[in-house]
Design a protein around this motif. Structure first.
Motif, PDB file in Angstrom:
ATOM      1  N   LEU A 200     -48.443   0.805 -35.046  1.00  0.00           N
ATOM      2  CA  LEU A 200     -47.610   0.510 -36.212  1.00  0.00           C
ATOM      3  C   LEU A 200     -47.121  -0.917 -36.065  1.00  0.00           C
ATOM      4  CD1 LEU A 200     -45.895   1.132 -38.737  1.00  0.00           C
ATOM      5  CD2 LEU A 200     -44.145   2.060 -37.198  1.00  0.00           C
ATOM      6  N   ILE A 201     -47.473  -1.778 -37.005  1.00  0.00           N
ATOM      7  CA  ILE A 201     -47.028  -3.172 -36.995  1.00  0.00           C
ATOM      8  C   ILE A 201     -45.843  -3.284 -37.946  1.00  0.00           C
ATOM      9  CG2 ILE A 201     -47.649  -5.558 -37.495  1.00  0.00           C
ATOM     10  CD1 ILE A 201     -50.590  -4.761 -36.949  1.00  0.00           C
ATOM     11  N   LEU A 202     -44.674  -3.608 -37.387  1.00  0.00           N
ATOM     12  CA  LEU A 202     -43.460  -3.768 -38.187  1.00  0.00           C
ATOM     13  C   LEU A 202     -43.105  -5.252 -38.237  1.00  0.00           C
ATOM     14  CD1 LEU A 202     -41.170  -0.834 -36.959  1.00  0.00           C
ATOM     15  CD2 LEU A 202     -42.307  -1.047 -39.170  1.00  0.00           C
ATOM     16  N   LEU A 203     -43.243  -5.853 -39.406  1.00  0.00           N
ATOM     17  CA  LEU A 203     -42.923  -7.270 -39.569  1.00  0.00           C
ATOM     18  C   LEU A 203     -41.510  -7.416 -40.123  1.00  0.00           C
ATOM     19  CD1 LEU A 203     -46.291  -8.472 -41.131  1.00  0.00           C
ATOM     20  CD2 LEU A 203     -45.579  -8.603 -38.734  1.00  0.00           C
ATOM     21  N   SER A 204     -40.860  -8.512 -39.759  1.00  0.00           N
ATOM     22  CA  SER A 204     -39.492  -8.742 -40.228  1.00  0.00           C
ATOM     23  C   SER A 204     -39.119 -10.195 -39.967  1.00  0.00           C
ATOM     24  CB  SER A 204     -38.507  -7.815 -39.500  1.00  0.00           C
ATOM     25  OG  SER A 204     -38.517  -8.084 -38.105  1.00  0.00           O
ATOM     26  N   GLY A 205     -37.930 -10.556 -40.439  1.00  0.00           N
ATOM     27  CA  GLY A 205     -37.401 -11.888 -40.158  1.00  0.00           C
ATOM     28  C   GLY A 205     -37.673 -12.891 -41.249  1.00  0.00           C
ATOM     29  N   PRO A 206     -36.971 -14.033 -41.179  1.00  0.00           N
ATOM     30  CA  PRO A 206     -37.132 -15.084 -42.193  1.00  0.00           C
ATOM     31  C   PRO A 206     -38.518 -15.714 -42.177  1.00  0.00           C
ATOM     32  CG  PRO A 206     -35.061 -15.341 -40.984  1.00  0.00           C
ATOM     33  CD  PRO A 206     -35.871 -14.328 -40.243  1.00  0.00           C
ATOM     34  N   GLU A 207     -38.845 -16.315 -43.314  1.00  0.00           N
ATOM     35  CA  GLU A 207     -40.083 -17.089 -43.429  1.00  0.00           C
ATOM     36  C   GLU A 207     -39.878 -18.481 -42.820  1.00  0.00           C
ATOM     37  OE1 GLU A 207     -42.726 -15.740 -44.193  1.00  0.00           O
ATOM     38  OE2 GLU A 207     -42.388 -14.161 -45.666  1.00  0.00           O
ATOM     39  N   PRO A 208     -40.955 -19.181 -42.444  1.00  0.00           N
ATOM     40  CA  PRO A 208     -42.358 -18.774 -42.638  1.00  0.00           C
ATOM     41  C   PRO A 208     -42.937 -17.953 -41.489  1.00  0.00           C
ATOM     42  CG  PRO A 208     -42.287 -20.999 -41.794  1.00  0.00           C
ATOM     43  CD  PRO A 208     -40.847 -20.573 -41.943  1.00  0.00           C
TER      44      PRO A 208
END
Length: 349
Positions: A200-208
């Protein structure tokens, strides 16, 4: 008898601050308080999805953005500090207005320095009594501690003893009386369910940096056959990127559905943000961490967990699928337990 209204205001920096406030808000309701929600951006959207029955308000945005180069993140944050200070001043003014209009009885701010009011009891939530910033750690920590002292109490979402999750981030050599330990906060519960996903890949946080990691992982996993779910951490309806047939992509999942997904995944690949660490410990999952480049806090947490033999990690620009073999040498995160004692903490109001 009128229910006391408590303002709960998490910082919009990724989704971690808002996510860890979810169990806190539920506990306030269970104890007979009426939470009033305030934040901005995706953090506010998340709280509104979880608590559609509660009043919510938009606060000024800190407009936190990362640089494309991790090595320059600290200097970019320093460059952005005037607009952050401006936002703090604006949210302090708006907080006063909310207090007067909605007859608030107390304030809980998760890392929003301007959300306080001198005639009420004010609580600051943070897991960073020490703010790591490389060569400037001493100064960044002292500045942070100075702001914290403007609040009546500081609540740390961790355990007070040696068996803890935050390490030196949330523990001082000499503990002050106003510092209270809540125990780790997680919105999730462990379930015994069949495994559905290998990763399971959980992405998060500000860009970029969020998008950079998304692109990197889609490329690295494109020739694999493992069943993978990628959750992008985007609450709005952006178009999903093209992905191999073995990788299912979702913009966002929340609530019970997200809880079930994490429980049914063998390995979690994510940033090493502190809320993620608390969640995976509660669910007792194996995790592989990729810290946000240049974010010293995440780098420290990832390295600490690796040194304890709990979870491996690697730098974003060095990631290869072969690094996942390190998971076999690590025992995974465990629930460190400890009651959060929230009822006793709420007695402040």
């Amino acid at each position: 008898m009128r229910r006391k209204k408590i303002l709960v205001a998490p910082l919009n920096w990724g989704l971690g601050h808002a996510a860890r406030c979810i169990p806190l808000i539920k506990a306030l309701e269970e104890e007979g308080f009426e939470p009033v929600l305030a934040s901005d951006g995706n953090a506010l959207l998340l709280l509104e999805k979880e608590f559609p029955h509660l009043s919510s308000f938009e606060l000024p945005s800190y407009n936190v953005e990362y640089s494309t180069s991790g090595s320059s993140l600290k200097w970019k944050m320093m460059w952005d500090s005037p607009k952050i200070l401006k936002a703090i001043k604006a949210e302090k003014k708006l907080t006063k207005k909310l207090v007067e209009e909605y007859n608030l009885s107390g304030i809980i701010s998760d890392n929003r320095f301007g959300v306080r009011y001198k005639h009420l009891k004010n609580v600051f939530i943070t897991h960073q009594l020490n703010v790591l910033s490389g060569s400037t750690t001493y100064f960044s920590s002292k500045i942070h501690q100075k702001y914290i002292k403007k609040f009546d109490e500081c609540w740390i979402p961790d355990a007070p003893g040696n068996k803890n999750l935050s390490g030196i981030l949330g523990h001082l050599a000499k503990k002050e009386e106003s510092i209270k330990y809540m125990g780790p906060l997680s919105r999730f519960k462990k379930q015994d369910v069949p495994l559905k996903y290998k990763y399971l890949i959980l992405l998060s946080g500000p860009e970029p940096q969020r998008s950079i990691l998304e692109k990197l992982l889609l490329e690295k996993f494109k020739d694999t056959s493992e069943k993978i779910l990628m959750i992008r951490g985007l609450l709005s309806g952006q178009c999903k990127p093209a992905a191999p047939k073995n990788i299912h992509v979702e913009n966002y999942k929340f609530g019970q559905e997200l809880e079930e997904i994490i429980n049914s995944s063998e390995v979690i690949i994510s940033r090493s943000g502190y809320t993620s660490v608390m969640d995976f410990a509660k669910l007792e999952k194996k995790a592989f961490f990729i810290p946000t480049p240049g974010q010293f806090e995440q780098e420290y947490l990832a390295e600490r967990l690796a040194n304890l033999g709990i979870a491996p990690f690697c730098r974003q620009d060095k990631f290869e699928l072969s690094h996942l073999e390190e998971l076999k040498k690590h025992k995974g995160l465990k629930d460190i337990g400890g009651s959060s004692h929230l009822r006793e903490l709420f007695a402040l109001f």
